[in-house]
Design an enzyme around this catalytic site. Sequence first.
Site: not given
Ligand code: PLP
Length: 363
Positions: A199, A231, A311, A339
């Site tokens: 995030g 993550e 379209c 993404y």
């Molecule tokens: C999507 C996701 C992430 C990565 O999120 P980002 O916004 O791309 O950094 C990490 N952990 C989980 C569980 C996710 O679903």
Amino acid sequence: MIAELREIAGRLGDVPAYVYDLAALDAHAARIREATRGIEVYYAVKANPDPAILRTLAPYVDGFEVSSGGEFDHVSALFPGKRLAFGGPGKTASDLTRKPYRFHVESPRELDLLESADVLLRVNLRTEVEGAALAMSGPFGMDPAMVDECRTRLGSGNIRVRGIHAHLASGLDAPALISLAKTIADHAHEGEEVCVGGGMAVDYTDPANIFDWTTYGEGLRGLDRDILRIEPGRAMTAYCGWYLTKVLDVKRVHGELFAILTGGTHHLRTPVTKGHDQPFTVFTPGGQGALRRPGEGSGHDEEITLVGQLCTPKDVFARRVGATLRPGDVVAFAMAGAYAYNISHHDFLMHPKPEFHYVSGMP
Ligand SMILES: *Cc1c(COP(=O)(O)O)cnc(C)c1O
């Protein structure tokens, strides 16, 4: 990189192209690794599972976070023995037979279906997440009462609860994510692993405004947990990708100026999902290209809306931005490494798929 982009732009035909700058990704990942030393980094594969991207990241990450059986199989085939954390809501019985380093358990039922595993319990906390682009409320994980229930119903000795996991919001700056990490860590028991998700903010209005990894790393180390894991997805790979497309037509319809480009949001869905203007730079045949952000016209530019070949009125890359475009110009959309292609509906309208170029800046 701009030289290589210009060179690929110069020979672009009617089929758009993705360009991945692996040298830039390598340098970016090295900086993240250094800033977050002492913290475990798992790359969230769903942001971009391209094998070349994963290979570039592999030396800098402790593992990969996968969110489906498909991602699990893809990554385990590429990196046998690499640590994988398997998360995601709605795991099938077959998903649960796989053997990742960690399962992120989303419900008591998942726990019942697992035979032998090391798990993190995914907790869903109702914290106010100010400034988040996307709050992961809804069905993800378990409320604290359900997490407690999981802890008490562990009868068999084959399931080992190693800690807790949470991914509560995306689009946050370092101070906000540090305070969120504190809240999450408070829900873990002594000595347990804490995974605080991804995030990290990516600013599409300003590609130079990079997430403050140094502050984040310091803040996380300050939480003083034995094992703290993050993550990141978007903030790792967004910057290394470019989507190159050619201007086919420029016309004014009911007073609004449009540039129609090859390809479309079936190749680069990001501006639709985020509701933003994708930043871009323009290469004119034989001319120079410089990164120009939406709204930053030269003064002579008119407001123009950049659309693709689909379209549907939703096929918009950028709306009423300042730019001067002519048929034959190549528009290189920046920040197309996360993404982007992998979330796009490539088969809609049966236009050709883009080409892929991997550049490293090295001979
Ligand atoms: C999507 C996701 C992430 C990565 O999120 P980002 O916004 O791309 O950094 C990490 N952990 C989980 C569980 C996710 O679903």
